[in-house]
Enzyme design. Sequence first.
Site, short mmCIF file in Angstrom:
data_model
loop_
_atom_site.label_atom_id
_atom_site.label_comp_id
_atom_site.label_asym_id
_atom_site.label_seq_id
_atom_site.Cartn_x
_atom_site.Cartn_y
_atom_site.Cartn_z
N LYS A 78 0.86 -1.19 0.00
CA LYS A 78 0.00 0.00 0.00
C LYS A 78 0.89 1.24 0.00
CE LYS A 78 -3.92 1.96 2.66
NZ LYS A 78 -4.75 1.80 3.88
N SER A 153 -9.75 1.77 2.91
CA SER A 153 -8.88 2.55 2.05
C SER A 153 -7.85 1.75 1.27
CB SER A 153 -8.16 3.59 2.89
OG SER A 153 -7.31 2.96 3.83
N SER A 177 -9.94 -0.69 7.03
CA SER A 177 -9.34 -0.53 5.69
C SER A 177 -8.62 -1.75 5.14
CB SER A 177 -8.38 0.65 5.68
OG SER A 177 -9.12 1.82 5.56
N1 GLN Z 1 -13.11 4.06 6.32
C1 GLN Z 1 -12.57 4.43 7.60
C2 GLN Z 1 -12.16 5.87 7.54
O1 GLN Z 1 -12.38 6.48 6.58
C3 GLN Z 1 -11.41 3.55 7.94
C4 GLN Z 1 -10.21 3.85 7.17
C5 GLN Z 1 -9.05 3.01 7.57
O2 GLN Z 1 -9.19 1.97 8.19
N2 GLN Z 1 -7.87 3.50 7.23
O3 GLN Z 1 -11.60 6.40 8.44
#
Ligand code: GLN
Length: 483
Positions: A78, A153, A177
Amino acid sequence: MSLHSLTIHEAGGLLARREITSVELTTAVLARLSAVDERVRAYITTLEDRAMSQAEEADRQLARGATGPLLGIPIALKDILCLNGERTTAASRILEHFVPPYSATVVDRLEALGAVFVGKTNLDEFAMGSSTEHSAFFPTHNPWNLETVPGGSSGGSAAAVAADMALAALGTDTGGSIRQPAALCGVVGFKPTYGRVSRFGLLAFASSLDQVGPFTKDVTDCALMLQAIAGQDPHDSTTSPLPVPDYSAALQADLRGIRLGVPREYFVEGMQPGMEETVRSAMGALQAQGAELVDVSLPATPYALATYYIIAPAEASANLARYDGIRYGYSAGASSMWENYDLTRGVGFGTEVKRRIMLGTYALSEGYADQYYRQAQKARTVIKQEFDEVFRSCHALVTPVTPTVAFRLGQRLDDPYQMYLCDAFTLPANIAGIPGISVPCGMLDGLPVGLQVLAPAFDESTALRVAYAYEQSGHFRSGKPAL
Ligand code: GLN
């Protein structure tokens, strides 16, 4: 069978027996990438040259008789994990040309084991989002249906593994995410216990919640990847000194004597029709493997979303203060200091990141911190205590990963609250710091569904065991997306 569709353990066997070389395997994965990534767009940066020389080096080591589960295996990272000498963007304009002078500890560990890095994958900017549409560069498409999102994400990592553009990948999980995109793309995704895996060299979003973890094609590979990255790191004082068990040894299909709690708060109104049935049917397969299912209650679950959306933005607002156009990253180059801050951050950050900074700054501001930030910390304690309590009588919990399958690109982009709801079932684990795995357990409307297994802190082995037993039950066999 084409080499790019192998799992790590399958490829590892072929490499060890010298039936294939890492150069052949890496070439196959890169060829797959150039054939399909135009449509999927999982990668921000590909690393063909670096990958080929790592593969050659792995082959030299294999020729000398070296062994290891990740030696010569093509893996994606990532693009929020630093890789020495390669562009690391967090999918943000503000870091578009940032080249870190060091690698994240997890990256160093994979490299030391002889892994081959295929490229850096797309994400929501600074990991804020659930669809990968908040990338400053382009959205990633779900390989199962290119009109839908891969989740986020870590959507690029999930899509890369689902589309065989890497044998495995690393992602990060602050509120879901890893697990949510894994569920939406039909691959395995694991968020370890907070403190199990080093965060050094991970560009910080919310430091008390962030964890690095793997995306893999099956649970056996997941154990191998977790083994490689887990353990104390002198560069991250929040990593635990607890010994790291042998995760592969935990994989057994027999669940006799295992009690699995099914929290009723994880089946809510507003879930997609068919989701509950699909997940409950998978739970039935766990029973067939010998597990006992028990109804449990985690009454504070409905408060987790609000708690998360105070704590995560509060920490983000502090972490992102470092992007000021002075030390590194994009700089607007204005002549006065304040103007330079304004322009750099105004242009460098996208809408969602700015929304988080504003939410977080507000929640921490004088006069409001008691009402928001400190209240959220109290709620966090309650949520954590509820998990502690159920784990006194259950070895693990099983739940859905997401309320719906992958949604259409653009569908939730203008409605942040709908986007935030994607993580209702994943973010409690981050708040409590416990490990969670998502394993593919069915299809709904032609799109993958995930089963989540949550375990007590530092008991990754039990989460892996339950997910493995599910996989071995043969209840669901995931196919491959037709690309
Ligand atoms: N979707 C969640 C957020 O926007 C989690 C994102 C994540 O786990 N990095 O914060």
